[in-house]
Scaffold this active site. Structure first.
Site, PDB file in Angstrom:
ATOM      1  CE  LYS A  79      28.259  28.701  75.838  1.00 48.62           C
ATOM      2  NZ  LYS A  79      28.096  28.210  74.596  1.00 48.62           N
ATOM      3  CB  ILE A 341      31.735  20.094  70.182  1.00 53.87           C
ATOM      4  CG1 ILE A 341      32.834  20.918  69.563  1.00 53.87           C
ATOM      5  CG2 ILE A 341      32.159  19.106  71.176  1.00 53.87           C
ATOM      6  CD1 ILE A 341      33.658  21.672  70.321  1.00 53.87           C
TER       7      ILE A 341
HETATM    8  C1  LIG Z   1      34.218  29.450  62.545  1.00 56.28           C
HETATM    9  C2  LIG Z   1      34.097  28.412  63.361  1.00 56.28           C
HETATM   10  C3  LIG Z   1      33.824  28.415  64.726  1.00 56.28           C
HETATM   11  C4  LIG Z   1      33.382  27.319  65.353  1.00 56.28           C
HETATM   12  N1  LIG Z   1      32.806  27.536  66.859  1.00 56.28           N
HETATM   13  C5  LIG Z   1      32.492  26.350  67.346  1.00 56.28           C
HETATM   14  C6  LIG Z   1      32.090  26.493  68.679  1.00 56.28           C
HETATM   15  O1  LIG Z   1      32.234  27.373  69.528  1.00 56.28           O
HETATM   16  N2  LIG Z   1      31.557  25.273  69.197  1.00 56.28           N
HETATM   17  C7  LIG Z   1      31.341  24.219  68.599  1.00 56.28           C
HETATM   18  O2  LIG Z   1      30.698  23.009  69.142  1.00 56.28           O
HETATM   19  N3  LIG Z   1      31.821  23.962  67.234  1.00 56.28           N
HETATM   20  C8  LIG Z   1      32.467  25.036  66.829  1.00 56.28           C
HETATM   21  N4  LIG Z   1      32.668  24.915  65.414  1.00 56.28           N
HETATM   22  C9  LIG Z   1      32.602  23.746  64.729  1.00 56.28           C
HETATM   23  C10 LIG Z   1      33.986  22.839  65.098  1.00 56.28           C
HETATM   24  O3  LIG Z   1      35.126  23.602  64.998  1.00 56.28           O
HETATM   25  C11 LIG Z   1      34.008  21.457  64.825  1.00 56.28           C
HETATM   26  O4  LIG Z   1      32.854  20.858  64.812  1.00 56.28           O
HETATM   27  C12 LIG Z   1      35.022  20.589  65.462  1.00 56.28           C
HETATM   28  O5  LIG Z   1      36.430  21.341  65.492  1.00 56.28           O
HETATM   29  C13 LIG Z   1      35.189  19.163  64.362  1.00 56.28           C
HETATM   30  O6  LIG Z   1      35.920  19.428  63.415  1.00 56.28           O
HETATM   31  P1  LIG Z   1      36.453  18.024  62.551  1.00 56.28           P
HETATM   32  O7  LIG Z   1      37.273  17.462  63.471  1.00 56.28           O
HETATM   33  O8  LIG Z   1      35.060  17.662  62.060  1.00 56.28           O
HETATM   34  O9  LIG Z   1      37.336  18.884  61.510  1.00 56.28           O
HETATM   35  P2  LIG Z   1      38.791  19.290  61.665  1.00 56.28           P
HETATM   36  O10 LIG Z   1      39.038  20.000  62.806  1.00 56.28           O
HETATM   37  O11 LIG Z   1      38.795  20.029  60.163  1.00 56.28           O
HETATM   38  O12 LIG Z   1      39.665  18.001  61.163  1.00 56.28           O
HETATM   39  C14 LIG Z   1      39.868  17.233  60.141  1.00 56.28           C
HETATM   40  C15 LIG Z   1      41.138  16.154  60.348  1.00 56.28           C
HETATM   41  O13 LIG Z   1      40.905  15.545  59.239  1.00 56.28           O
HETATM   42  C16 LIG Z   1      42.294  15.317  58.761  1.00 56.28           C
HETATM   43  N5  LIG Z   1      42.322  15.255  57.380  1.00 56.28           N
HETATM   44  C17 LIG Z   1      41.768  15.923  56.134  1.00 56.28           C
HETATM   45  N6  LIG Z   1      42.137  15.364  55.206  1.00 56.28           N
HETATM   46  C18 LIG Z   1      43.102  14.258  55.403  1.00 56.28           C
HETATM   47  C19 LIG Z   1      43.516  13.381  54.374  1.00 56.28           C
HETATM   48  N7  LIG Z   1      43.694  13.738  52.971  1.00 56.28           N
HETATM   49  N8  LIG Z   1      44.537  12.424  55.002  1.00 56.28           N
HETATM   50  C20 LIG Z   1      44.672  12.465  56.375  1.00 56.28           C
HETATM   51  N9  LIG Z   1      44.187  13.285  57.179  1.00 56.28           N
HETATM   52  C21 LIG Z   1      43.016  14.231  56.813  1.00 56.28           C
HETATM   53  C22 LIG Z   1      43.082  16.615  59.148  1.00 56.28           C
HETATM   54  O14 LIG Z   1      44.453  16.206  59.435  1.00 56.28           O
HETATM   55  C23 LIG Z   1      42.367  16.840  60.585  1.00 56.28           C
HETATM   56  O15 LIG Z   1      43.117  15.975  61.598  1.00 56.28           O
HETATM   57  C24 LIG Z   1      33.114  25.900  64.615  1.00 56.28           C
HETATM   58  C25 LIG Z   1      33.364  25.833  63.253  1.00 56.28           C
HETATM   59  C26 LIG Z   1      33.848  27.215  62.701  1.00 56.28           C
HETATM   60  C27 LIG Z   1      34.078  26.790  61.302  1.00 56.28           C
END
Ligand SMILES: Cc1cc2nc3c(=O)[nH]c(=O)nc-3n(C[C@H](O)[C@H](O)[C@H](O)COP(=O)(O)OP(=O)(O)OC[C@H]3O[C@@H](n4cnc5c(N)ncnc54)[C@H](O)[C@@H]3O)c2cc1C
Length: 502
Positions: A79, A341
């Site tokens: 990118k 990220i």
């Molecule tokens: C529409 C959209 C587009 C995006 N596009 C971008 C992008 O282009 N670039 C970028 O940098 N970021 C982007 N993001 C943000 C990016 O998706 C997140 O920052 C990244 O995926 C990290 O997510 P996370 O790990 O915090 O949460 P999640 O991916 O939701 O992971 C949560 C984890 O917690 C676990 N969990 C939850 N509750 C429990 C429980 N009770 N017991 C055990 N495990 C549990 C789940 O199993 C999972 O493993 C975007 C977000 C959205 C909403």
């Protein structure tokens, strides 16, 4: 010799955030820590987050991740920036690219010399002086280690978490499958003591990293840290995402197309394209957004469109007691500039710099929170800029964006640029001057004057100065291979579907 017990770190959640934390901690402090990561197959990850910015390249270098292996494993492409269509007005487009534009003088940035050049009829487009931007326009890419090409990645989010798991487990991270059903705190200190899984297993820890996504199971539900809502500045609160087959060569940029009540993304990977619409539910229903997305994607659908709801803003604090929220649990600024990220990795680096080796020190916690807060506010301002500075008044959404009261910090930045073409980067700010300039010019702000340093050059000298930069950019770009060809020779993923889809 006395054997010191390892500090127990429990990472709750195994999405991008959870596994990035696991990789970062295990690679650096792994020998001192007992790291457990708990994730539940029953609870899906958010499943998006596929565009990144150049800081991820650095993060991977710190972790000594092999780039070719990483890209092949995540169906990655390169990118060079983001193409913004219809943001300033309908049928207008510009690119916010990585890298620098032109050459700065210590008294004044390149934009001042370019503005003088425009006035005198000697300068082309601002982007003509940026290697990354021109390469993006021509769909070309190569690393160019001698010159330094600034780039980031497009990655498959699910595959990235798997890749980091494979990286982290041999470094000692223990993955535990199970759903967290209970969190126990110490009644005196309020610290988290343990988490309990559906199976009855209890996992104790000294430090808990909340990576449970929007749920914020530890930081929000357990420790009751409130949320600072920014929806009065960032109207979008929903997205609908779908994957499609590739219909051609992968381009080295994300395309963000403004729509009537939001915008649409298109992220090209090796094996497919990630698509989505980000929108404000006050102006358009989920069904209308879904329809808009479907009418505007190219290529056959690989997944059914999926609606994701979010609340723009951040936690009042990211670190409370012995719990640090990383990723979506800590807040979310919509993905227009792919910053989430990056914020995960900034949180990891700050945690490493302020690591509580001998107990948690409130002053370290305050420093962490202050730095995270300042960085998020800066990113918030940058995103609001794209919406607010627009000539679009064709829909109620765009009129509301134009008419909103913006944060004072952003108002100052816009006024400074409009009046004098000046931009300054503060400490802990992600976006450098060149990013602000590209987006402010792209959105239609024309500074009233340039710096007097530019007047020290006569027309002939200025013309030569600008011409030399442009010639170097053009020559370099002409020698680059196509992005698609480069990806295929450098990091082709196994079983890529791109070829079949073409
Ligand atoms: C529409 C959209 C587009 C995006 N596009 C971008 C992008 O282009 N670039 C970028 O940098 N970021 C982007 N993001 C943000 C990016 O998706 C997140 O920052 C990244 O995926 C990290 O997510 P996370 O790990 O915090 O949460 P999640 O991916 O939701 O992971 C949560 C984890 O917690 C676990 N969990 C939850 N509750 C429990 C429980 N009770 N017991 C055990 N495990 C549990 C789940 O199993 C999972 O493993 C975007 C977000 C959205 C909403």
């Amino acid at each position: 010799m006395e054997r010191k017990e390892k500090q127990k770190v429990v990472i709750a959640g195994g999405g991008t955030a959870g596994w990035m934390v696991a990789a970062g901690l295990s690679r650096t402090l792994g020998n001192l820590l007992d790291i457990k990561l708990v994730e539940s197959d029953e609870i899906a990850t958010v499943g998006v987050g596929e565009a990144t910015i150049p800081s991820l390249v650095l993060f991977h270098r710190l972790l000594e991740i092999n780039e070719q292996e990483f890209m092949a494993a995540t169906q990655g492409t390169f990118k060079l920036g983001i193409a913004f269509d219809n943001w300033r007005e309908l049928n207008h487009d510009y690119i916010h690219s990585f890298g620098t534009t032109g050459k700065d003088h210590w008294t004044a940035g390149f934009q001042h010399f370019w503005m003088k050049g425009r006035e005198r009829g000697l300068a082309g487009d601002y982007g003509d002086y940026c290697l990354e931007l021109k390469a993006a326009q021509e769909n070309r890419f190569a690393h160019l280690p001698r010159i330094g090409m600034n780039y980031a990645y497009h990655i498959d989010a699910g595959l990235y978490a798997k890749f980091l798991r494979k990286f982290s487990e041999p470094l000692g991270v223990q993955r535990i499958e199970g759903k967290i059903v209970e969190v126990t705190t110490d009644p005196g200190s309020g610290d988290i003591r343990s988490i309990k899984l559906g199976s009855g297993t209890e996992i104790e820890g000294d430090l808990f990293i909340d990576c449970t996504g929007f749920r914020g199971l530890l930081i929000g539900q357990t420790l009751k840290v409130d949320y600072n809502d920014w929806s009065h500045w960032l109207f979008a609160d929903s997205a609908v995402a779908a994957q499609t087959e590739s219909t051609g060569d992968a381009v080295p940029y994300v395309r963000c197309t403004a729509r009537d009540s939001g915008w649409q993304w298109r992220i090209p990977l090796q094996h497919r394209v990630g698509n989505g619409m980000v929108y404000c539910s006050r102006y358009i229903s989920d069904e209308q957004a879904r329809q808009t997305l479907l009418e505007n994607v190219k290529g056959a659908l690989l997944t059914e469109p999926r609606v994701i709801k979010f609340r723009p803003g951040q936690r009042n604090v990211h670190w409370k007691n012995n719990c640090i929220a990383v990723g979506l649990s800590s807040g979310f600024i919509e993905p227009l500039e792919s910053t989430s990220i990056h914020l995960i990795q900034r949180a990891i680096i700050r945690l490493l710099q302020l690591f509580p080796q001998h107990g948690i020190n409130p002053v370290d916690v305050a420093e962490f929170n202050q730095q995270m807060n300042a960085e998020l506010e800066h990113i918030r301002d940058f995103i609001v800029l794209h919406y607010h500075v627009t000539n679009r008044e064709d829909t109620p959404f765009w009129r509301a964006c134009r008419d909103m009261e913006i944060p004072e910090s952003l108002r100052h930045r816009i006024d400074l640029f409009r009046e004098s073409g000046r931009v300054f980067r503060g400490p802990n700010e992600l976006f450098a001057e060149n990013s602000w300039i590209q987006v402010m010019l792209g959105q239609g702000i024309t500074p009233k004057q340039h710096h007097p340093s530019a007047d020290l050059m006569g027309d002939a000298e200025l013309s030569r100065f600008l011409g030399d930069i442009k010639t170097t950019v053009d020559r370099t770009v002409a020698q680059l291979p196509s992005h698609q060809a480069y990806v295929e020779q450098y990091c082709k993923a196994p079983d890529t579907r791109t070829a079949a889809a073409r």
